[in-house]
Design an enzyme around this catalytic site. Structure first.
Site, PDB file in Angstrom:
ATOM      1  N   GLU A 109      22.432  30.981  17.185  1.00  0.00           N
ATOM      2  CA  GLU A 109      23.012  31.043  15.821  1.00  0.00           C
ATOM      3  C   GLU A 109      24.167  30.496  15.933  1.00  0.00           C
ATOM      4  OE1 GLU A 109      23.045  34.627  12.505  1.00  0.00           O
ATOM      5  OE2 GLU A 109      24.153  35.108  14.184  1.00  0.00           O
ATOM      6  N   TYR A 130      26.659  27.456   7.780  1.00  0.00           N
ATOM      7  CA  TYR A 130      25.897  28.412   8.812  1.00  0.00           C
ATOM      8  C   TYR A 130      24.465  27.736   9.107  1.00  0.00           C
ATOM      9  CZ  TYR A 130      22.631  32.293  10.092  1.00  0.00           C
ATOM     10  OH  TYR A 130      21.897  33.145  10.823  1.00  0.00           O
TER      11      TYR A 130
END
Length: 385
Positions: A196, A108
């Site tokens: 993101e 992530y």
């Protein structure tokens, strides 16, 4: 402003971030042709402005071109429902057909603004594929953060610390550091409010790639980026929000029955809070702005009353730039022209407030006035019931 995954990946590619090859399809036949060009084994991904697509059936793996066509047939046209969509879901009009890469690890990576520190923060975690909220709640120790310097930006040693926190080593470490710095460059250059990548993956061949891409943009910076404005997809937005933006109004539809008209974002948030504290539910966020005129007031009423759930309206105005007498004139004209029948509670303070109250009182209309926010909220909640 939000954009689709395929648009975000195109931007990241410009800045050197490694992303899988893929193309957009609007029909199953197009998906089949794209899959054939990419070698057959592909992933079909619904293109909507929401996360959680995989769990909702919006992401499917296809082994060949025929499978890609079948998967696209299932996804295109469906009403995709996730925790980030309206209750009725969002209709899928496009799919991204992308080469399927063998994945060894999911990571992530994201960048956003930390308002408490007034600095951009880069967050990384070896627990990719999960929502960051889940990681923070269950395994906060797995989130690595680095705050960029306001003038110097994200420095190489910080990118190395992030890559180390992701558990990368060798050539993957070098690729990860470069990708982190490239993502930060894109984030700053395009005035993003969020960048993101979830998941950021390490393939079985050892490549570090952005398997997904979510870019949100600061609306206040869009005047510098006509190329970003051109990517706006109004099909992904609530029709009333699109109409409001054309009038220069900041409007967000909610699920309650108390319509709100306020000048100033902070006051609007406080107004919604006090409605909830009074036992009601706001139907919207609507900021008409400090310099609103009678025409904008009329347009605001038009937007408010287009929502069938609205049973009563609370107008909460601090008259600074927007004088209270101008507000009163605009409200009276709008109610007459639009034939508004819902009860209206008005609380206003500031410039020419006495004149504004006089105009409302002499209008012959059934306005309810209040001297405080608490009193106004209690009255409008009661009227909405």
């Amino acid at each position: 402003m939000k954009i689709h995954e395929y648009q975000g990946k195109a931007i990241l590619r410009e800045f050197g971030v490694s992303v899988p090859n893929g193309e957009v399809a609007e029909t199953p036949a197009q998906a089949r042709a794209i899959a054939a060009r990419l070698g057959g084994r592909v992933v079909i991904k619904a293109q909507v402005h929401a996360g959680g697509r995989g769990k909702a059936g919006g992401v499917k793996l296809a082994a060949d071109a025929a499978g890609a066509e079948a998967a696209a047939q299932q996804i295109l046209g469906m009403m995709l429902k996730t925790p980030q969509t309206p209750p009725e879901g969002i209709r899928v009009l496009k799919v991204l057909v992308e080469e399927a890469r063998p994945i060894a690890r999911e990571l992530y990576l994201s960048i956003t603004l930390d308002r408490a520190r007034a600095a951009h923060v880069v967050m990384a975690s070896p627990a990719g594929g999960m929502e960051i909220e889940e990681i923070a709640a269950r395994h906060p120790e797995q989130i690595v953060r680095e705050w960029a310097h306001p003038a110097l930006g994200l420095l190489p040693f910080q990118a190395r610390a992030l890559a180390f926190g992701l558990g990368l080593g060798g050539d993957q470490f070098k690729s990860g550091v470069a990708l982190i710095l490239d993502l930060f460059r894109a984030y700053l250059a395009k005035d993003c409010s969020l960048a993101e990548i979830n998941p950021l993956v390490v393939t079985t061949e050892g490549r570090v790639m952005a398997l997904d891409a979510k870019l949100n943009f600061d609306d206040n910076g869009l005047f510098r980026h006509p190329e970003i404005v051109a990517l706006r997809d109004v099909n992904e937005e609530t029709p009333l929000e699109v109409e409001a933006s054309s009038y220069g109004l900041n409007y967000i539809k909610l699920d309650g029955n108390v319509g709100c008209m306020v000048n100033g974002a902070g006051l609007a948030m406080a107004t919604m809070d006090i409605i909830k504290l009074s036992g009601g539910e706001p139907a919207n966020f609507l900021d008409v702005g400090g310099g609103a005129n009678a025409e904008q007031i009329r347009n605001a009423f038009k937007i408010l009353m287009s929502d069938e759930k609205v049973k009563a309206v609370l107008i909460n105005i601090f008259g600074g730039i927007l004088r209270c007498d101008v507000l009163a004139q605009g409200v009276i004209a709008a109610v007459k022209e639009l034939g508004v029948t819902a009860p209206i509670v008005i609380r206003m303070e500031g410039t020419n407030v006495d004149e504004g109250k006089r105009l409302l009182g002499e209008s012959g209309m059934n306005f309810t006035t209040a001297d405080s926010m608490g009193e106004a909220a209690k009255k409008v909640v009661q009227l909405a019931r």
